[in-house]
Design a protein around this motif. Structure first.
Motif: not given
Lengths: 656, 86
Positions: B14-19, B22-26
């Protein structure tokens, strides 16, 4: 090659009675860029006056004016006509005297007849407009006017109101508006008018016609139609005349324009009662032959001499001096600004670098081939020297695009059978995701290298330019300042190398720290930066504000990757939508319906790829042009040279 | 014990996916906001450029140059986004 054509200032002096042969010879040679004589500007020309046009200038101008009215009526432009066969001047002169007046008369008659008919048509249409409101009124028009004791009021009304005075009303609703006709005794007229005014009544006149409005409209429409037919008949005749005489007329236009230009050129010369003097510029290697020709043409009576160029005072016209490969790029230079006479002419460099940048952005065999085909196909449409230059630039750019497409292994966004020689730009789009994806860091660093080298080249040219143009101590400091900019850029680069290991760049991180945690390369880099800044400040301290542009200009070359990858991404998305999502699922079980869907998929693919080609061409062209104009030219190039525009004309339709 | 290991693995995933998210969002913010900024700047320059060209055709090259200057903003955004993702 890197400098404009060398020019010489030439003075021609001769008695006035040989002015015509001298002008004729100058015009024929098309070498002499005339410097206009301005009265009372120079002391040495005290007492000289501006010359008078040659005899016959007035008549020729009038003749040209008449001819132009005909060519305007034909909307004829010489660029649209293919010069099939050149007409000899003497033959043309004969035909101008014999045939031209008849053609002009015929066109004039046709035009005046057409304008009369057009006026008639307009009048008829006005009458129809006046009659239209009454088309549905069931009484004849004469019954609506001519009463002594009654008033008839007609017009449009937003909505019906009740008029509580003795009157007769006709009311009908239609798309045009609600028509109301009121017949009332004269004494009630003011009251009716007031009531109607309150209801926002729009009065319309009652047409002065006989019979019913409907019949009259029908009659007028028949009339209008016949007038229209006559007008289109005349237009056809004019078109037929145009088709018959176009070649002859543009040749006449060329010849008469030449005559007028020649006849009016003494207005740019300095004259006395018996002699004239013309000053101007010619390419240096043509001074001797031109002198000999002029002396021969004037029977040995013209005196031609070369004058020394006064630096800072004379405005020397600029003509490019490039090899044939670089010549089309002169078009891009002229869009920015022509180089000054004393300046380096970077056309050759741009002609090499522009296609490379274009290829780096649009590196795709398929798009390159499409653009190459377009650059040959459009030759029929884009005529004239500028169009040809543009297409030549496009041809070079598309060849470079194909070359880089092979290196990038790309064709319409698909991978070619070999691996990419340059860092890959392939993205993981669609179902078959996997593999490494684009090699962004390598691509970026490739761009930084290109940027650093391009900008360094620009600064080196800047040093050369200052060496050629400036004098004294300013010259040295200006050259050193340019060197300073190079040093600061490379100093920063060395410091970065000493701090971070990067692909495609030298790795200087291995050195042990010496002072303040800085290693030897870092210290060298710092020293270079400091020295560079000193050089820059020495020339102008204000320039320090510009220091961050070193970074932004180098990073600006990232557009070579950025715009390139976005074009690859669009291509891959088009492929995925058209093939992966529309065509492939249908191939499993082929029915009539799936065939239709496959055809739709193919159409989507074709339209998408054409769109992306156009986008790629605009993006690639503008971005690589911008890198030349903003990042490269600002380092050394000023421009603002005057175009070398020799007296004479390139004949297209006539010959001596 | 097995349940705890399973939960830990899920947490990491989950952490990796959310990272990644977040990168995609950035990256999206980097491209989107710089795109808007470039567009706003080019809008003003572009309209002035068309006016100037209508007055005097010779300035076309110069105004073309002025118009594409703010393009650098979105290119930087794109560069940042690409570096974030790859």
């Amino acid at each position: 090659m890197l400098t404009p054509e060398q020019m010489s200032k030439v003075l021609i002096a001769a008695p006035k009675d040989v002015i015509e042969p001298v002008i004729r010879e100058l015009y024929r040679k098309r070498l002499f860029h005339i410097q206009d004589f301005v009265e009372d500007e120079h002391e040495e020309y005290q007492g000289y006056r501006i010359g008078n046009p040659l005899s016959g200038a007035g008549e020729t101008s009038k003749e040209l004016l008449r001819l132009r009215s005909v060519t305007n009526a034909f909307s004829l432009r010489s660029d649209d006509i293919d010069p099939a066969e050149k007409i000899r001047e003497s033959r043309l002169q004969e035909r101008i005297e014999q045939e031209l007046p008849a053609i002009e008369q015929e066109v004039e008659d046709l035009l005046s007849r057409r304008s009369t008919l057009e006026n008639q048509k307009k009048e008829i249409e006005q009458k129809i407009d006046l009659l239209l409101p009454f088309a549905d009124v069931p009484v004849d028009l004469p019954l609506l006017r001519g009463y002594r004791t009654m008033a008839v009021i007609a017009g449009y009304l937003a909505k019906r109101i009740s008029l509580n005075v003795p009157c007769e009303e006709y009311y009908s609703e239609s798309k045009r508006g609600n028509l109301l006709i009121v017949v009332t005794p004269n004494e009630y007229r003011p009251e009716v008018e007031r009531m109607l005014l309150d209801a926002h009544f729009q009065a319309i006149p009652i047409p002065d016609e006989k019979g019913s409005a409907k019949d009259r409209i029908a009659e007028y429409q028949v009339q209008a139609k016949s007038v229209e037919q006559e007008i289109s008949g005349i237009s056809e005749k004019i078109q037929a005349l145009k088709a018959n005489h176009a070649g002859f007329l543009v040749a006449c236009d060329e010849l008469l324009s030449m005559d007028v230009e020649r006849a009016e050129v003494p207005l740019r010369f300095a004259t006395t009662d018996h002699a004239f003097i013309a000053e101007g510029w010619v390419p240096s290697d043509t001074v001797r032959p031109l002198t000999e020709d002029l002396v021969t043409a004037s029977g040995g009576r013209a005196f031609v001499t070369e004058l020394p160029i006064q630096k800072g005072k004379d405005v020397v016209p600029v003509e490019y001096d490039n090899i044939s490969f670089a010549r089309p790029t002169q078009f891009l230079m002229d869009i920015y600004s022509r180089p000054k006479y004393t300046e380096l002419d970077p056309t050759l460099i741009v002609s090499i670098v522009f296609p490379i940048f274009f290829g780096l952005i649009l590196g795709d065999v398929g798009y390159g081939a499409l653009l190459l085909a377009a650059s040959f196909g459009l030759r029929k449409l884009l005529k004239g020297p500028e169009g040809k230059m543009l297409l030549d630039i496009m041809r070079n750019a598309s060849i470079s695009s194909i070359f880089f497409g092979i290196l990038f292994s790309e064709c319409f966004g698909f991978k070619l059978p070999w691996p990419s020689v340059l860092p890959s730009r392939h993205l993981n789009i669609g179902g078959e995701a996997g593999g490494h994806g684009p090699a962004i860091p390598e691509l970026m660093i490739m761009c930084v290298w290109i940027g650093v080298l391009h900008i360094t080249a620009g600064r080196l040219l800047g040093i050369l330019n200052h060496a050629r143009q400036d004098h004294g101590s300013h010259r040295v400091w200006a050259m050193l300042a340019n060197l300073g900019w190079i040093m600061v850029m490379w100093g920063i680069l060395i410091m970065i190398w000493s701090a971070f290991p990067m692909p495609l760049m030298p790795d200087l991180t291995g050195f042990p720290p010496l002072v303040l945690g800085l290693s030897l390369p870092a210290i060298i880099g710092l020293l270079i930066i400091v020295l560079g800044v000193v050089f820059i400040v020495k020339e102008s301290a204000l320039e320090l504000v510009e220091l961050p542009t070193i970074l932004s200009h180098v990073l600006s070359y990232a557009r070579l990757v950025g715009v390139g990858i976005s074009s690859v991404a669009i291509a891959m998305v088009i492929n995925f939508i058209a093939i992966g999502m529309i065509i492939e699922p249908q191939l499993e079980n082929i029915t009539i319906f799936s065939v239709i869907v496959i055809v739709v998929g193919v159409i989507v693919w074709i339209i998408g790829q054409i769109l992306n080609t156009i986008l790629g061409m605009i993006g690639g062209g503008l971005q690589s042009l911008r890198l030349q104009y903003v990042e490269f030219f600002t380092k050394f190039y000023k421009g603002g040279g005057v175009k070398y525009n020799p007296f004479g004309v390139m004949r297209k339709f006539s010959e001596d | 014990m097995a349940v705890e290991v399973g939960t830990a693995i899920t947490d990491v995933a989950v952490m990796e996916a959310s990272q990644l998210g977040l990168r995609a969002m950035a990256a999206a913010i980097a491209v989107g906001s710089t795109g808007i900024a470039s567009a706003a700047a080019e809008m003003v320059i572009g309209s002035a450029a068309v006016g100037a060209t209508a007055e005097n055709k010779d300035v076309f090259g110069l105004v073309l140059l002025l118009t594409v200057i703010p393009e650098t903003i979105v290119i930087f955004g794109l560069v940042v986004a690409l570096l974030l993702i790859f």
